[in-house]
Design a protein around this motif. Sequence first.
Motif, mmCIF file in Angstrom:
data_model
loop_
_atom_site.group_PDB
_atom_site.id
_atom_site.type_symbol
_atom_site.label_atom_id
_atom_site.label_comp_id
_atom_site.label_asym_id
_atom_site.label_seq_id
_atom_site.Cartn_x
_atom_site.Cartn_y
_atom_site.Cartn_z
ATOM 1 N N ALA A 94 0.821 -1.218 0.000
ATOM 2 C CA ALA A 94 0.000 0.000 0.000
ATOM 3 C C ALA A 94 0.856 1.269 0.000
ATOM 4 N N TRP A 95 2.180 1.133 0.158
ATOM 5 C CA TRP A 95 3.080 2.294 0.217
ATOM 6 C C TRP A 95 3.030 3.042 -1.121
ATOM 7 N N PRO A 96 2.636 4.310 -1.095
ATOM 8 C CA PRO A 96 2.443 5.030 -2.353
ATOM 9 C C PRO A 96 3.653 5.830 -2.854
ATOM 10 N N PHE A 97 4.815 5.635 -2.260
ATOM 11 C CA PHE A 97 5.952 6.475 -2.618
ATOM 12 C C PHE A 97 7.150 5.655 -3.088
ATOM 13 N N THR A 98 8.091 6.339 -3.726
ATOM 14 C CA THR A 98 9.304 5.682 -4.229
ATOM 15 C C THR A 98 10.467 5.807 -3.258
ATOM 16 N N VAL A 99 10.280 6.500 -2.149
ATOM 17 C CA VAL A 99 11.303 6.605 -1.101
ATOM 18 C C VAL A 99 10.851 5.760 0.091
ATOM 19 N N ALA A 100 11.818 5.271 0.865
ATOM 20 C CA ALA A 100 11.509 4.298 1.919
ATOM 21 C C ALA A 100 10.862 4.886 3.166
ATOM 22 N N GLU A 101 11.228 6.102 3.549
ATOM 23 C CA GLU A 101 10.694 6.707 4.769
ATOM 24 C C GLU A 101 10.378 8.178 4.542
ATOM 25 N N LEU A 102 9.321 8.618 5.199
ATOM 26 C CA LEU A 102 8.908 10.018 5.146
ATOM 27 C C LEU A 102 8.367 10.428 6.508
ATOM 28 N N HIS A 103 8.367 11.704 6.751
ATOM 29 C CA HIS A 103 7.666 12.252 7.907
ATOM 30 C C HIS A 103 6.339 12.795 7.420
ATOM 31 N N LEU A 104 5.255 12.370 8.045
ATOM 32 C CA LEU A 104 3.907 12.857 7.750
ATOM 33 C C LEU A 104 3.586 13.946 8.757
ATOM 34 N N GLN A 105 3.012 15.038 8.265
ATOM 35 C CA GLN A 105 2.766 16.173 9.148
ATOM 36 C C GLN A 105 1.557 16.963 8.681
ATOM 37 N N CYS A 106 0.873 17.561 9.643
ATOM 38 C CA CYS A 106 -0.218 18.477 9.350
ATOM 39 C C CYS A 106 0.237 19.875 9.753
ATOM 40 N N LEU A 107 0.243 20.774 8.784
ATOM 41 C CA LEU A 107 0.622 22.162 9.025
ATOM 42 C C LEU A 107 -0.630 22.991 9.273
ATOM 43 N N PRO A 108 -0.492 24.191 9.790
ATOM 44 C CA PRO A 108 -1.665 25.047 10.018
ATOM 45 C C PRO A 108 -2.526 25.177 8.756
ATOM 46 N N GLY A 109 -3.824 25.189 8.955
ATOM 47 C CA GLY A 109 -4.763 25.274 7.845
ATOM 48 C C GLY A 109 -5.099 23.925 7.247
ATOM 49 N N LEU A 110 -4.840 22.840 7.986
ATOM 50 C CA LEU A 110 -5.124 21.464 7.574
ATOM 51 C C LEU A 110 -4.337 21.044 6.334
ATOM 52 N N ALA A 111 -3.141 21.576 6.171
ATOM 53 C CA ALA A 111 -2.272 21.236 5.046
ATOM 54 C C ALA A 111 -1.450 20.002 5.418
ATOM 55 N N VAL A 112 -1.733 18.878 4.746
ATOM 56 C CA VAL A 112 -1.045 17.622 5.026
ATOM 57 C C VAL A 112 0.129 17.485 4.052
ATOM 58 N N VAL A 113 1.321 17.277 4.612
ATOM 59 C CA VAL A 113 2.536 17.168 3.811
ATOM 60 C C VAL A 113 3.359 15.974 4.275
ATOM 61 N N VAL A 114 4.253 15.532 3.403
ATOM 62 C CA VAL A 114 5.262 14.544 3.767
ATOM 63 C C VAL A 114 6.624 15.163 3.483
ATOM 64 N N THR A 115 7.606 14.790 4.303
ATOM 65 C CA THR A 115 8.957 15.287 4.141
ATOM 66 C C THR A 115 9.907 14.110 4.014
ATOM 67 N N ASP A 116 10.753 14.141 2.990
ATOM 68 C CA ASP A 116 11.749 13.098 2.784
ATOM 69 C C ASP A 116 12.756 13.162 3.931
ATOM 70 N N VAL A 117 12.921 12.052 4.617
ATOM 71 C CA VAL A 117 13.799 11.978 5.784
ATOM 72 C C VAL A 117 15.243 12.305 5.397
ATOM 73 N N GLU A 118 15.682 11.833 4.236
ATOM 74 C CA GLU A 118 17.079 12.024 3.830
ATOM 75 C C GLU A 118 17.349 13.399 3.224
ATOM 76 N N SER A 119 16.507 13.849 2.307
ATOM 77 C CA SER A 119 16.785 15.096 1.585
ATOM 78 C C SER A 119 16.178 16.336 2.235
ATOM 79 N N GLY A 120 15.120 16.127 3.037
ATOM 80 C CA GLY A 120 14.425 17.265 3.636
ATOM 81 C C GLY A 120 13.399 17.897 2.714
ATOM 82 N N ALA A 121 13.245 17.377 1.491
ATOM 83 C CA ALA A 121 12.264 17.916 0.549
ATOM 84 C C ALA A 121 10.855 17.637 1.071
#
Length: 110
Positions: free
Chosen positions: A34-61
Amino acid sequence: MLKGFLGLVTVGLFSLAAHAAGPQLISAEASGEAWPFTVAELHLQCLPGLAVVVTDVESGAMYPLNGQAKSKAHALALESLGKIWRENPAIPGTKVSIGPLIEQGLTLCQ
């Protein structure tokens, strides 16, 4: 009057930020097929205004997952999700669903 307005804006920003939780580590190992990404690990986060983002653990993108995040993409210097969104091997021409991760990210807003 300007001080009062700036005070209201500041209070509003802090109250929005208070609802956003810190990042949660998500991984391909835990998600399996079910993993929808091509990178192995990400940080999942909700920013103000209900903005859901993921951040690449290695690159910080950082990448947007929902419409609220996409609308802030320029202001937050977000990358295009297409760079890491995995093709669905079962249905050629489509991507693996990110819906469950958007829902999980929205729970971090509470």
